[in-house]
Enzyme design. Sequence first.
Site, mmCIF file in Angstrom:
data_model
loop_
_atom_site.group_PDB
_atom_site.id
_atom_site.type_symbol
_atom_site.label_atom_id
_atom_site.label_comp_id
_atom_site.label_asym_id
_atom_site.label_seq_id
_atom_site.Cartn_x
_atom_site.Cartn_y
_atom_site.Cartn_z
ATOM 1 N N LYS A 1 1.223 -1.016 -0.287
ATOM 2 C CA LYS A 1 0.068 0.011 -0.100
ATOM 3 C C LYS A 1 0.712 0.949 -0.207
ATOM 4 C CE LYS A 1 -4.336 1.933 0.539
ATOM 5 N NZ LYS A 1 -5.684 1.164 -0.846
ATOM 6 N N ASP B 1 -2.294 -12.174 5.870
ATOM 7 C CA ASP B 1 -3.051 -12.915 6.581
ATOM 8 C C ASP B 1 -4.514 -13.045 5.582
ATOM 9 O OD1 ASP B 1 -4.267 -14.109 8.279
ATOM 10 O OD2 ASP B 1 -3.848 -12.314 9.724
ATOM 11 N N ASP C 1 -6.312 -16.121 3.076
ATOM 12 C CA ASP C 1 -7.145 -16.561 3.528
ATOM 13 C C ASP C 1 -8.493 -16.482 1.829
ATOM 14 O OD1 ASP C 1 -6.819 -17.647 6.198
ATOM 15 O OD2 ASP C 1 -8.523 -16.787 7.016
#
Length: 359
Positions: free
Chosen positions: A192, A248, A252
């Site tokens: 980012k 993370d 997922d």
Amino acid sequence: MTSKLLILPGDGIGPEIVAEAMKVLNVFVQEGSFSMETEYAPIGGAGYDAEGQPYPESTRRLANASDAILLGAVGGPQYDKLDRPLRPERGLLALRADLGLYANLRPAMLYEELASASSLKPELVANLDIMIVRELTGDIYFGQPRGIETLASGERRGFNTMVYTESEIERIGRTAFDIAMKRNKKLCSVDKANVLEATELWREVMIRVGKDYPEVELSHMYVDNAAMQLVRAPKQFDVVVTGNIFGDILSDAAAMLTGSIGMLPSASLNESRVGMYEPIHGSAPDIAGKRIANPLATILSVAMMLRYSLNQAVLADRIEKAVKTVLTQGYRTGDIYTEGMNKVGTAAMGDAVVAALRA
Ligand code: NAD
């Protein structure tokens, strides 16, 4: 060379699925293509039951003397009321920290045979094969200062610190480039950098490391766009490298693209390439003891172990091919079952993979 393996079955379905993975390794031992010494030890709830600790000292000693570790899963409702330091998940965190497992490898693969299990259209995900490389020991999860403070006004303020050093970025960068070299030589670094200085540095270091890997095509993507692209056109990705918190979440999301949690393996590696290998799912207490759990994620974790810690890529390929064969043959555990397929339990699925390996 004999590989020293530590086997940590853990809790819930852990012992059932690990038993099937060991059947697969034993095929190679019996045919003479692999040699291993194995130790078994308790971790998680099993560690607490045996020795009052989720990461017992005896397990710690064995872990530090192993070439690779295979873990089933930890956790269960009977442990939810324990003090936090005694809970099963703490055993895993302690093991990761103890061995310095900084690189988390999370493949999101979808065998064509299971494409209808995804919530996305089959054509978007059939034969999906992404590798997400997530930094595991830095970032906002570990950065200082952190806490909740009370301001002079009486209002409370929570704060965490996103932080990465150049050497931490370089280390995970090299791991990701090395993996890209073994695959399709395409690496996407997710950051980012337009808003966060820590990830501005991330991008700069990735570009610098990339100069040592001229064959790898390096691209960059902001994390918000990466999240969109993952569900819009996931097959555009091959290897993705990112920091701890972005990884993370993205890993997922990528796992759910496949719609089959019982199929996905993972690896966590340290600088010496010692690794811990485990399915991404948990201990599934709802089906523990019923002998219906899908052992394929654990079997595929063994394939990753052979590839990334034990330098046995040929054996790893054979396992992955055997898994594809059993799916083509129609074997399905309940979690991946569809009408007309051959529904089997945990042991029968393991046996089918063994038969495919021997064929
Ligand atoms: P879970 O992954 O254990 O189960 C989620 C659902 O998926 C359940 O319905 C379960 O039956 C099913 N499932 C999972 N693995 C399966 C398999 N191999 N075959 C067939 N079905 C499968 O997640 P949860 O229910 O949120 O957590 C249960 C326990 O596991 C908790 O104590 C949690 O803390 C722990 N956990 C451990 C790990 C780990 O060991 N790394 C990871 C996640 C959760």
